[in-house]
Scaffold this motif. Structure first.
Motif, PDB file in Angstrom:
ATOM      1  N   GLY A 235       0.778  -1.234   0.000  1.00  0.00           N
ATOM      2  CA  GLY A 235       0.000   0.000   0.000  1.00  0.00           C
ATOM      3  C   GLY A 235       0.804   1.275   0.000  1.00  0.00           C
ATOM      4  N   PHE A 236       2.119   1.168  -0.234  1.00  0.00           N
ATOM      5  CA  PHE A 236       2.997   2.335  -0.260  1.00  0.00           C
ATOM      6  C   PHE A 236       3.823   2.321  -1.547  1.00  0.00           C
ATOM      7  CE2 PHE A 236       2.254   1.132   4.140  1.00  0.00           C
ATOM      8  CZ  PHE A 236       1.884   2.329   4.750  1.00  0.00           C
ATOM      9  N   PRO A 237       3.204   2.599  -2.689  1.00  0.00           N
ATOM     10  CA  PRO A 237       3.927   2.505  -3.956  1.00  0.00           C
ATOM     11  C   PRO A 237       4.999   3.583  -4.113  1.00  0.00           C
ATOM     12  CG  PRO A 237       1.769   3.461  -4.294  1.00  0.00           C
ATOM     13  CD  PRO A 237       1.807   3.003  -2.877  1.00  0.00           C
ATOM     14  N   LEU A 238       6.071   3.225  -4.792  1.00  0.00           N
ATOM     15  CA  LEU A 238       7.128   4.166  -5.147  1.00  0.00           C
ATOM     16  C   LEU A 238       6.628   5.087  -6.255  1.00  0.00           C
ATOM     17  CD1 LEU A 238      10.188   5.000  -4.958  1.00  0.00           C
ATOM     18  CD2 LEU A 238      10.593   3.287  -6.767  1.00  0.00           C
ATOM     19  N   VAL A 239       6.841   6.391  -6.096  1.00  0.00           N
ATOM     20  CA  VAL A 239       6.429   7.363  -7.105  1.00  0.00           C
ATOM     21  C   VAL A 239       7.614   7.780  -7.971  1.00  0.00           C
ATOM     22  CG1 VAL A 239       5.446   9.671  -7.482  1.00  0.00           C
ATOM     23  CG2 VAL A 239       4.561   8.215  -5.648  1.00  0.00           C
ATOM     24  N   GLY A 240       8.782   7.905  -7.371  1.00  0.00           N
ATOM     25  CA  GLY A 240       9.975   8.324  -8.105  1.00  0.00           C
ATOM     26  C   GLY A 240      11.002   8.892  -7.145  1.00  0.00           C
TER      27      GLY A 240
ATOM     28  N   GLU B   5      22.542   2.851   5.162  1.00  0.00           N
ATOM     29  CA  GLU B   5      22.395   4.297   5.021  1.00  0.00           C
ATOM     30  C   GLU B   5      21.431   4.796   6.102  1.00  0.00           C
ATOM     31  OE1 GLU B   5      22.835   4.469   0.164  1.00  0.00           O
ATOM     32  OE2 GLU B   5      20.954   3.826   1.073  1.00  0.00           O
ATOM     33  N   TYR B   6      21.180   6.068   6.089  1.00  0.00           N
ATOM     34  CA  TYR B   6      20.351   6.668   7.137  1.00  0.00           C
ATOM     35  C   TYR B   6      19.278   7.524   6.485  1.00  0.00           C
ATOM     36  CZ  TYR B   6      24.415   5.123   9.688  1.00  0.00           C
ATOM     37  OH  TYR B   6      25.433   4.355  10.189  1.00  0.00           O
ATOM     38  N   ALA B   7      18.046   7.331   6.925  1.00  0.00           N
ATOM     39  CA  ALA B   7      16.920   7.986   6.271  1.00  0.00           C
ATOM     40  C   ALA B   7      16.123   8.837   7.252  1.00  0.00           C
ATOM     41  CB  ALA B   7      16.008   6.945   5.622  1.00  0.00           C
ATOM     42  N   ALA B   8      15.672   9.986   6.760  1.00  0.00           N
ATOM     43  CA  ALA B   8      14.730  10.832   7.487  1.00  0.00           C
ATOM     44  C   ALA B   8      13.447  10.876   6.667  1.00  0.00           C
ATOM     45  CB  ALA B   8      15.288  12.233   7.678  1.00  0.00           C
ATOM     46  N   VAL B   9      12.337  10.522   7.283  1.00  0.00           N
ATOM     47  CA  VAL B   9      11.046  10.429   6.592  1.00  0.00           C
ATOM     48  C   VAL B   9      10.155  11.587   7.035  1.00  0.00           C
ATOM     49  CG1 VAL B   9       8.991   9.000   6.241  1.00  0.00           C
ATOM     50  CG2 VAL B   9      11.250   7.924   6.474  1.00  0.00           C
ATOM     51  N   VAL B  10       9.554  12.272   6.049  1.00  0.00           N
ATOM     52  CA  VAL B  10       8.645  13.381   6.338  1.00  0.00           C
ATOM     53  C   VAL B  10       7.317  13.113   5.638  1.00  0.00           C
ATOM     54  CG1 VAL B  10       8.244  15.870   6.190  1.00  0.00           C
ATOM     55  CG2 VAL B  10      10.568  14.996   6.461  1.00  0.00           C
ATOM     56  N   THR B  11       6.213  13.203   6.380  1.00  0.00           N
ATOM     57  CA  THR B  11       4.893  12.962   5.815  1.00  0.00           C
ATOM     58  C   THR B  11       3.825  13.476   6.782  1.00  0.00           C
ATOM     59  OG1 THR B  11       3.408  11.264   4.914  1.00  0.00           O
ATOM     60  CG2 THR B  11       4.705  10.683   6.846  1.00  0.00           C
ATOM     61  N   ASP B  12       2.591  13.552   6.296  1.00  0.00           N
ATOM     62  CA  ASP B  12       1.484  13.937   7.180  1.00  0.00           C
ATOM     63  C   ASP B  12       0.569  12.746   7.487  1.00  0.00           C
ATOM     64  OD1 ASP B  12       0.374  13.651   4.672  1.00  0.00           O
ATOM     65  OD2 ASP B  12      -0.891  15.435   4.802  1.00  0.00           O
ATOM     66  N   MET B  13       1.034  11.520   7.215  1.00  0.00           N
ATOM     67  CA  MET B  13       0.251  10.334   7.583  1.00  0.00           C
ATOM     68  C   MET B  13       0.064  10.261   9.094  1.00  0.00           C
ATOM     69  SD  MET B  13       1.459   7.131   5.206  1.00  0.00           S
ATOM     70  CE  MET B  13       3.117   7.093   5.897  1.00  0.00           C
ATOM     71  N   ASP B  14      -0.971   9.560   9.526  1.00  0.00           N
ATOM     72  CA  ASP B  14      -1.149   9.391  10.971  1.00  0.00           C
ATOM     73  C   ASP B  14      -0.092   8.421  11.501  1.00  0.00           C
ATOM     74  OD1 ASP B  14      -2.062   6.634  10.764  1.00  0.00           O
ATOM     75  OD2 ASP B  14      -4.023   7.404  10.158  1.00  0.00           O
ATOM     76  N   ASP B  15       0.042   8.376  12.805  1.00  0.00           N
ATOM     77  CA  ASP B  15       1.130   7.610  13.421  1.00  0.00           C
ATOM     78  C   ASP B  15       1.038   6.123  13.120  1.00  0.00           C
ATOM     79  OD1 ASP B  15       2.259   9.881  14.485  1.00  0.00           O
ATOM     80  OD2 ASP B  15       1.215   9.708  16.410  1.00  0.00           O
ATOM     81  N   ALA B  16      -0.171   5.576  13.042  1.00  0.00           N
ATOM     82  CA  ALA B  16      -0.320   4.138  12.797  1.00  0.00           C
ATOM     83  C   ALA B  16       0.195   3.776  11.405  1.00  0.00           C
ATOM     84  CB  ALA B  16      -1.791   3.735  12.947  1.00  0.00           C
ATOM     85  N   GLU B  17      -0.239   4.514  10.379  1.00  0.00           N
ATOM     86  CA  GLU B  17       0.211   4.228   9.015  1.00  0.00           C
ATOM     87  C   GLU B  17       1.688   4.524   8.847  1.00  0.00           C
ATOM     88  OE1 GLU B  17      -1.583   2.704   6.694  1.00  0.00           O
ATOM     89  OE2 GLU B  17      -3.091   2.529   8.245  1.00  0.00           O
ATOM     90  N   LEU B  18       2.139   5.591   9.487  1.00  0.00           N
ATOM     91  CA  LEU B  18       3.559   5.926   9.413  1.00  0.00           C
ATOM     92  C   LEU B  18       4.406   4.831  10.053  1.00  0.00           C
ATOM     93  CD1 LEU B  18       5.887   7.777   8.734  1.00  0.00           C
ATOM     94  CD2 LEU B  18       5.343   9.149  10.755  1.00  0.00           C
ATOM     95  N   GLY B  19       3.907   4.279  11.159  1.00  0.00           N
ATOM     96  CA  GLY B  19       4.625   3.183  11.804  1.00  0.00           C
ATOM     97  C   GLY B  19       4.774   1.979  10.882  1.00  0.00           C
ATOM     98  N   LYS B  20       3.708   1.654  10.125  1.00  0.00           N
ATOM     99  CA  LYS B  20       3.782   0.542   9.175  1.00  0.00           C
ATOM    100  C   LYS B  20       4.852   0.806   8.119  1.00  0.00           C
ATOM    101  CE  LYS B  20      -1.151  -0.644   9.530  1.00  0.00           C
ATOM    102  NZ  LYS B  20      -2.445  -0.694   8.788  1.00  0.00           N
ATOM    103  N   PHE B  21       4.854   2.036   7.593  1.00  0.00           N
ATOM    104  CA  PHE B  21       5.829   2.366   6.555  1.00  0.00           C
ATOM    105  C   PHE B  21       7.253   2.301   7.107  1.00  0.00           C
ATOM    106  CE2 PHE B  21       8.471   5.421   4.246  1.00  0.00           C
ATOM    107  CZ  PHE B  21       8.348   4.909   2.958  1.00  0.00           C
ATOM    108  N   MET B  22       7.468   2.792   8.324  1.00  0.00           N
ATOM    109  CA  MET B  22       8.812   2.788   8.905  1.00  0.00           C
ATOM    110  C   MET B  22       9.320   1.363   9.110  1.00  0.00           C
ATOM    111  SD  MET B  22       9.604   5.933   9.027  1.00  0.00           S
ATOM    112  CE  MET B  22      11.164   5.731   9.873  1.00  0.00           C
ATOM    113  N   ARG B  23       8.414   0.450   9.475  1.00  0.00           N
ATOM    114  CA  ARG B  23       8.816  -0.947   9.634  1.00  0.00           C
ATOM    115  C   ARG B  23       9.179  -1.571   8.298  1.00  0.00           C
ATOM    116  NH1 ARG B  23       4.789  -0.502  13.614  1.00  0.00           N
ATOM    117  NH2 ARG B  23       3.124  -1.228  12.225  1.00  0.00           N
TER     118      ARG B  23
END
Length: 254
Positions: free
Chosen positions: A170-175, A230-248
């Motif tokens: 549910g998190f497709p790559l855009v570019g 490598e090291y990543a910083a993620v920025v988004t306005d998703m809610d914490d639950a969905e963001l947690g899924k993406f971070m995992r």
């Protein structure tokens, strides 16, 4: 830069919180936009009025009298027999105050410098994300194929980041695109989840500055993780639950 974008960045520009690139872009727009010039003038006028009309208080008479009494008592002559001991005690106390004060001052300046660096790091990330949101396209290379996106960064940044596609989850790559964080060219991977855009800024060095991890600014969150060395910083306005899924997903990707 459009008026829609400058309206969201105007408070940051007015407070001097935009990075150099964003400030230059803002000022170029400001030179030709009467509406934004008037908005800046209005903010400046409001700040001047608040400063000039700030509430000030005089010290109460009782406090003035207490300070005066203490000063007078401290200036009375010291008995000859206790002069040496008194001055030795005073000298020791002054030395302690000097040493402790100097140490605290050094720690304070070091801490303040770290906080300023951390805040600037977060501001750069958020400004880059906001610019992408109002741009014609949030990416420079449009592709859902990681084998297309990764080679695109070659020669444009110091390293080509690890690229994964999470469309099945549910998190497709855009570019991808290139941003500046401070004075560093940073490869940025762009994902989407529903109507939410997700920017993944990839760094070769540990993100010791990113202590804003977990905080939200105007609804936008910053999270950090490791990404295959490598090291990543993620920025988004998703809610914490969905963001947690993406971070995992991001942290567990090969």
């Amino acid at each position: 830069m459009s008026c829609k974008m400058t309206h969201s960045l105007l408070p940051l520009y007015f407070d001097g919180e935009l990075d150099q690139i964003a400030s230059r872009e803002f000022e170029l727009h400001l030179d030709t936009c009467q509406e934004c010039q008037e908005a800046i003038s209005g903010l400046e006028s409001a700040r001047t009025q608040l400063r000039d009309r700030a509430v000030r208080f005089n010290a109460p008479d009782a406090l003035r009298e207490k300070i005066r009494s203490q000063l007078e008592s401290s200036s009375r002559p010291i008995r000859q027999g206790s002069t040496t001991r008194t001055w030795m005690a005073l000298a020791a106390s002054w030395l302690i105050v000097f040493l402790v004060g100097g140490g605290m001052n050094s720690l304070w300046h070091r801490h303040t410098g770290q906080v300023q660096t951390q805040n600037q790091f977060a501001r750069d990330l958020l400004a880059s994300h906001w610019r992408a949101l109002v741009a014609t396209s949030p990416v420079d290379v449009v592709s859902t194929d990681r084998h297309t996106v990764k080679p695109w960064f070659a020669g444009k940044t110091s390293e080509s980041p690890t690229v994964n596609d999470f469309a099945a989850q549910g998190f497709p790559l855009v570019g991808g695109r290139i941003d500046y964080v401070g004075n560093v060219r940073v490869p940025t991977l762009v994902y989407r989840h529903g109507k939410h855009l997700i920017d993944v800024f990839v760094f070769s060095q540990p993100l010791s500055e990113a202590t804003t991890d977990g905080a939200r600014t105007q609804g936008y969150a910053i999270r950090t993780t490791e990404l295959n060395g490598e090291y990543a910083a993620v920025v988004t306005d998703m809610d914490d639950a969905e963001l947690g899924k993406f971070m995992r997903l991001l942290a567990g990707a090969p």
